[in-house]
Design a protein around this motif. Structure first.
Motif, PDB file in Angstrom:
ATOM      1  N   SER A 245       0.700  -1.208  -0.113  1.00 40.25           N
ATOM      2  CA  SER A 245       0.162  -0.028   0.083  1.00 40.25           C
ATOM      3  C   SER A 245       0.834   1.278   0.058  1.00 40.25           C
ATOM      4  O   SER A 245       0.635   2.146  -0.720  1.00 40.25           O
ATOM      5  CB  SER A 245      -0.859   0.067   1.217  1.00 40.25           C
ATOM      6  OG  SER A 245      -1.664   1.179   1.324  1.00 40.25           O
ATOM      7  N   ASN A 246       2.084   1.318   0.604  1.00 38.61           N
ATOM      8  CA  ASN A 246       2.942   2.475   0.921  1.00 38.61           C
ATOM      9  C   ASN A 246       3.392   2.788  -0.614  1.00 38.61           C
ATOM     10  O   ASN A 246       3.430   3.732  -0.932  1.00 38.61           O
ATOM     11  CB  ASN A 246       4.012   2.102   2.012  1.00 38.61           C
ATOM     12  CG  ASN A 246       3.346   2.468   3.388  1.00 38.61           C
ATOM     13  OD1 ASN A 246       3.214   3.589   3.968  1.00 38.61           O
ATOM     14  ND2 ASN A 246       2.805   1.465   3.973  1.00 38.61           N
ATOM     15  N   ALA A 247       3.785   1.619  -1.213  1.00 37.81           N
ATOM     16  CA  ALA A 247       4.449   1.976  -2.470  1.00 37.81           C
ATOM     17  C   ALA A 247       3.558   2.383  -3.415  1.00 37.81           C
ATOM     18  O   ALA A 247       3.943   3.154  -4.392  1.00 37.81           O
ATOM     19  CB  ALA A 247       5.173   0.481  -2.823  1.00 37.81           C
ATOM     20  N   LEU A 248       2.282   1.934  -3.340  1.00 40.74           N
ATOM     21  CA  LEU A 248       1.332   2.159  -4.534  1.00 40.74           C
ATOM     22  C   LEU A 248       0.937   3.528  -4.377  1.00 40.74           C
ATOM     23  O   LEU A 248       0.951   4.256  -5.443  1.00 40.74           O
ATOM     24  CB  LEU A 248      -0.118   1.253  -4.324  1.00 40.74           C
ATOM     25  CG  LEU A 248      -1.255   1.794  -4.820  1.00 40.74           C
ATOM     26  CD1 LEU A 248      -1.265   1.762  -6.283  1.00 40.74           C
ATOM     27  CD2 LEU A 248      -2.502   1.001  -4.259  1.00 40.74           C
ATOM     28  N   HIS A 249       0.839   4.022  -3.328  1.00 36.68           N
ATOM     29  CA  HIS A 249       0.210   5.611  -3.119  1.00 36.68           C
ATOM     30  C   HIS A 249       1.496   6.313  -3.484  1.00 36.68           C
ATOM     31  O   HIS A 249       0.988   7.649  -3.925  1.00 36.68           O
ATOM     32  CB  HIS A 249      -0.238   5.821  -1.788  1.00 36.68           C
ATOM     33  CG  HIS A 249      -1.700   4.839  -1.229  1.00 36.68           C
ATOM     34  ND1 HIS A 249      -1.762   3.856  -0.579  1.00 36.68           N
ATOM     35  CD2 HIS A 249      -2.520   5.130  -1.853  1.00 36.68           C
ATOM     36  CE1 HIS A 249      -2.934   3.576  -0.524  1.00 36.68           C
ATOM     37  NE2 HIS A 249      -3.747   4.269  -1.474  1.00 36.68           N
TER      38      HIS A 249
END
Length: 266
Positions: A245-249
């Protein structure tokens, strides 16, 4: 300085709004709760407000805004509202831990979150199949089901009544779906615009539709909607323990601006 307490949202809003609005990103949670009912308070004297808190749902969850450590420590040894006891504290990590240490009670961190702010929106490329659309009244039952699943995933109460919350989001055009061949596969919503900021939450993709790019696509769509609606700052929280999730955002253009924690007091 000392703490002052009230259960009147209008009184609280009049006293703290300018203070919270001066740093809307870091105070995003409290800004979203200005109109809710329940105990709340501020740290200050003669119009000089140095911090604020709100007691959220369920009862006993203390939400701390931006404040110096001295303000966080000051009320820790006494009840903040009649008959109430703090069981959980949420806010910026340093502030939460200052409060928890001052209570003299044992405590443990239950969740670590990272607050992100949108820089330049970068939609997924290539985009996944499908397209976004604004949810309508007929989507409320599905959105309620997904809202409960989201609550369960993030450790909130999945049995709470989210009907009014979802209906308001749908009525105001703040809940978006990603559809593939006429079937909804993901949803995202955004908060009301307050003090120039809006926060994306929840983002929900059912397990059967994950890892296909739908969550990123619907997040991008609702982020664009917030910008088009006048938001100067678009924010969201991610779970520090979720690297995907952190990388996606960050690929979408969000940049980290601070860490938040949830602490349970034993």
């Amino acid at each position: 300085m000392s703490w002052h307490f009230t259960e009147d949202p209008a009184v609280f809003r009049d006293v703290v709004h300018d203070r919270l609005a001066a740093d809307p990103a870091r105070n995003t949670t409290l800004l979203g709760m200005l109109e809710t009912t329940g105990p709340r308070g501020w740290w200050g004297e003669h119009g000089d407000v140095g911090g604020a808190f709100v007691v959220g749902a369920p009862a006993g969850v203390l939400l701390l805004g931006v404040m110096p450590d001295a303000a966080a420590r000051a009320p820790a040894a006494e009840p903040l509202w009649d008959g109430g006891e703090v069981t959980e504290v949420r806010g910026e990590s340093r502030t939460v831990e200052a409060y928890a240490r001052a209570t003299g009670r044992s405590w443990r961190t239950t969740r670590r979150l990272r607050l992100f702010r949108l820089g330049e929106l970068t939609p997924p490329h290539p985009a996944p199949p499908g397209a976004p659309r604004v949810a309508g009244p007929g989507d409320v039952p599905l959105a309620l089901t997904w809202m409960r699943e989201f609550a369960r995933d993030v450790g909130e109460d999945p049995d709470a009544d989210y009907t009014a919350n979802v209906e308001a989001r749908v009525k105001e055009g703040r809940l978006h779906l990603w559809e593939v061949d006429g079937r909804a596969v993901a949803m995202a919503s955004v908060s009301r615009l307050v003090a120039g900021q809006a926060r994306v939450s929840p983002v929900c993709t059912p397990p059967a539709h994950r890892a296909r790019g739908y969550g990123g696509a619907v997040t991008s769509a609702v982020s664009r909607s917030a910008l088009d609606g006048g938001a100067a700052q678009v924010l969201l929280f991610t779970d520090v323990a979720n690297p995907t999730s952190n990388a996606l955002h960050q690929r979408l253009g969000y940049r980290p601006i601070g860490d938040h924690s949830s602490v349970a007091l034993d």
